[in-house]
Scaffold this motif. Sequence first.
Motif, PDB file in Angstrom:
ATOM      1  N   PRO A 124       0.808  -1.230   0.000  1.00  9.49           N
ATOM      2  CA  PRO A 124       0.000   0.000   0.000  1.00  9.49           C
ATOM      3  C   PRO A 124       0.838   1.275   0.000  1.00  9.49           C
ATOM      4  CG  PRO A 124      -0.885  -1.588   1.566  1.00  9.49           C
ATOM      5  CD  PRO A 124       0.435  -2.131   1.106  1.00  9.49           C
ATOM      6  N   TRP A 125       2.054   1.211   0.511  1.00  8.91           N
ATOM      7  CA  TRP A 125       2.921   2.389   0.552  1.00  8.91           C
ATOM      8  C   TRP A 125       3.919   2.413  -0.613  1.00  8.91           C
ATOM      9  CZ3 TRP A 125       2.306  -1.238   4.377  1.00  8.91           C
ATOM     10  CH2 TRP A 125       3.247  -2.275   4.393  1.00  8.91           C
ATOM     11  N   GLY A 126       3.661   1.562  -1.609  1.00 12.43           N
ATOM     12  CA  GLY A 126       4.558   1.479  -2.753  1.00 12.43           C
ATOM     13  C   GLY A 126       4.055   2.288  -3.937  1.00 12.43           C
ATOM     14  N   ALA A 127       4.970   2.655  -4.796  1.00 11.66           N
ATOM     15  CA  ALA A 127       4.642   3.370  -6.035  1.00 11.66           C
ATOM     16  C   ALA A 127       4.543   2.388  -7.192  1.00 11.66           C
ATOM     17  CB  ALA A 127       5.712   4.411  -6.338  1.00 11.66           C
ATOM     18  N   VAL A 128       3.511   2.554  -8.008  1.00 13.42           N
ATOM     19  CA  VAL A 128       3.405   1.817  -9.263  1.00 13.42           C
ATOM     20  C   VAL A 128       3.815   2.783 -10.371  1.00 13.42           C
ATOM     21  CG1 VAL A 128       1.889   0.612 -10.872  1.00 13.42           C
ATOM     22  CG2 VAL A 128       1.544   0.346  -8.404  1.00 13.42           C
ATOM     23  N   TYR A 129       4.958   2.519 -10.995  1.00 18.26           N
ATOM     24  CA  TYR A 129       5.477   3.394 -12.043  1.00 18.26           C
ATOM     25  C   TYR A 129       4.843   2.993 -13.379  1.00 18.26           C
ATOM     26  CZ  TYR A 129       8.788   4.459  -8.364  1.00 18.26           C
ATOM     27  OH  TYR A 129       9.347   4.824  -7.166  1.00 18.26           O
ATOM     28  N   PRO A 184      -6.747   0.339  -9.312  1.00 20.11           N
ATOM     29  CA  PRO A 184      -5.436  -0.074  -8.793  1.00 20.11           C
ATOM     30  C   PRO A 184      -5.160   0.469  -7.392  1.00 20.11           C
ATOM     31  CG  PRO A 184      -5.238   0.550 -11.085  1.00 20.11           C
ATOM     32  CD  PRO A 184      -6.613   0.954 -10.647  1.00 20.11           C
ATOM     33  N   GLU A 185      -5.477   1.749  -7.184  1.00 20.79           N
ATOM     34  CA  GLU A 185      -5.272   2.333  -5.854  1.00 20.79           C
ATOM     35  C   GLU A 185      -6.183   1.672  -4.817  1.00 20.79           C
ATOM     36  OE1 GLU A 185      -4.681   5.825  -8.827  1.00 20.79           O
ATOM     37  OE2 GLU A 185      -5.795   3.939  -8.725  1.00 20.79           O
ATOM     38  N   PHE A 186      -7.404   1.374  -5.222  1.00 25.04           N
ATOM     39  CA  PHE A 186      -8.363   0.754  -4.301  1.00 25.04           C
ATOM     40  C   PHE A 186      -7.928  -0.650  -3.895  1.00 25.04           C
ATOM     41  CE2 PHE A 186     -12.175  -1.932  -3.757  1.00 25.04           C
ATOM     42  CZ  PHE A 186     -12.765  -1.295  -2.673  1.00 25.04           C
ATOM     43  N   TYR A 187      -7.597  -1.473  -4.872  1.00 27.03           N
ATOM     44  CA  TYR A 187      -7.266  -2.865  -4.568  1.00 27.03           C
ATOM     45  C   TYR A 187      -5.905  -3.016  -3.903  1.00 27.03           C
ATOM     46  CZ  TYR A 187     -11.329  -4.993  -6.737  1.00 27.03           C
ATOM     47  OH  TYR A 187     -12.610  -5.401  -7.004  1.00 27.03           O
ATOM     48  N   THR A 188      -4.973  -2.109  -4.174  1.00 25.25           N
ATOM     49  CA  THR A 188      -3.678  -2.177  -3.486  1.00 25.25           C
ATOM     50  C   THR A 188      -3.751  -1.607  -2.084  1.00 25.25           C
ATOM     51  OG1 THR A 188      -3.005  -0.036  -4.406  1.00 25.25           O
ATOM     52  CG2 THR A 188      -2.326  -2.008  -5.629  1.00 25.25           C
ATOM     53  N   GLY A 189      -4.842  -0.942  -1.768  1.00 22.37           N
ATOM     54  CA  GLY A 189      -4.973  -0.343  -0.448  1.00 22.37           C
ATOM     55  C   GLY A 189      -4.270   0.994  -0.345  1.00 22.37           C
ATOM     56  N   GLY A 190      -3.955   1.611  -1.488  1.00 19.45           N
ATOM     57  CA  GLY A 190      -3.393   2.946  -1.433  1.00 19.45           C
ATOM     58  C   GLY A 190      -2.123   3.179  -2.210  1.00 19.45           C
ATOM     59  N   SER A 191      -1.643   2.213  -2.972  1.00 18.62           N
ATOM     60  CA  SER A 191      -0.445   2.434  -3.783  1.00 18.62           C
ATOM     61  C   SER A 191      -0.644   3.642  -4.689  1.00 18.62           C
ATOM     62  CB  SER A 191      -0.142   1.211  -4.647  1.00 18.62           C
ATOM     63  OG  SER A 191       0.170   0.097  -3.855  1.00 18.62           O
ATOM     64  N   LYS A 192       0.434   4.387  -4.890  1.00 15.86           N
ATOM     65  CA  LYS A 192       0.371   5.597  -5.697  1.00 15.86           C
ATOM     66  C   LYS A 192       0.858   5.314  -7.106  1.00 15.86           C
ATOM     67  CE  LYS A 192       2.134  10.344  -5.877  1.00 15.86           C
ATOM     68  NZ  LYS A 192       2.975  11.357  -5.184  1.00 15.86           N
ATOM     69  N   LEU A 193       0.067   5.740  -8.100  1.00 13.70           N
ATOM     70  CA  LEU A 193       0.523   5.654  -9.479  1.00 13.70           C
ATOM     71  C   LEU A 193       1.443   6.843  -9.757  1.00 13.70           C
ATOM     72  CD1 LEU A 193      -2.673   4.589 -11.486  1.00 13.70           C
ATOM     73  CD2 LEU A 193      -1.040   3.184 -10.222  1.00 13.70           C
ATOM     74  N   VAL A 194       2.689   6.545 -10.085  1.00  8.15           N
ATOM     75  CA  VAL A 194       3.669   7.577 -10.404  1.00  8.15           C
ATOM     76  C   VAL A 194       3.840   7.583 -11.916  1.00  8.15           C
ATOM     77  CG1 VAL A 194       6.057   8.342 -10.112  1.00  8.15           C
ATOM     78  CG2 VAL A 194       4.805   7.352  -8.176  1.00  8.15           C
TER      79      VAL A 194
END
Length: 350
Positions: A74-79, A94-104
């Motif tokens: 959840p605290w990871g970036a998806v590049y 993607p943000e919802f299912y990862t629990g908060g991962s940020k799309l960079v």
Amino acid sequence: MFFASDNSSGVPEQVLASLARANDGFALGYGADEVMTRVRTRIREIFEAPEAAIYLVATGTAANALALATFCTPWGAVYCHRIAHIEEDECGAPEFYTGGSKLVLMDGPDGRMDPAVLAAKLDRAAAVGVHNVQKGMLSLTNLTEAGARYSVADIRALCDIAKAHNLPVHLDGARFTNALVAEGCTPAEMTWRAGVDVVSFGGTKNGLMGVEAVVIFDPVKAWEFELRRKRGGHLFSKHRFLSAQMEGWLDGDLWLDLARHANAMAERLEAGLARIPGARLLHPRGGNMVFAEWPRAGHRAAQDAGARYYFWPFDQSLEGPGDAPVSARLVASWSTTEGHVDRFLDLIST
């Protein structure tokens, strides 16, 4: 003359026949059906990955979001690219299912990420530790949202950068087969041999009623994916009807034939556009999508005759000077015919 999307086409007879066969009698649910056993074996053969974990879901959004959630914290970036499908068309899934991962978001021409941009971003990532989103994973869309194609060399170069930072790689393959046949490579070459860890192997845009396969090349993540699929509401009880679609599609390499046909029809569109005064391509054609502009008068003639496609960007109008260029996206599918293409080209050359 329906070029709005390859989602708009029907389902090939071979797939409907496979569904009819699966409908006979009884079968275990939740993926324990015998058809799924055969599908799993076949996909492993196709990807030359005998240990791969294979799962089916009904939508590309589910395939992408669950795959990303399985590999990214959840605290990871998806590049991903600035116009990646997971950025532009998944409504935050993607943000919802990862629990908060940020799309960079990364830049690059024609929807393809620039390796230098990715390398620079990763070199600066998480510079102040806990205060930053952490390095998570890389996601590539092939074909891109601009209709271009990542070559095997392109994928390998980006994966090499990701691996140097210990990042897993996801390939969003809604149009994977269109990219594959255009590139002339094997599924293994476009995925795990280039460094991809998980791929959404899309079927819906290439003739299926609604099935996508998630292929996880290292099965260490398999159980987590199963739990996330169930928790996310994407485990079908009557799973045999997903399995049957996929089996009918893979049997006799129908999946490859359908994609080759769609690509050939897009190539015919591309060639015809090149002969029309005032028309030009906006991006290189990597498979079955053509992005182009041509005079507004041609748009009016085509739409008055019943042609369907999307202005790209959407906020354009048929109102205005007939010789002014208007841009659009044209998508050919397995059921597009030469007659559809030629009639459309005749109309827009008006």
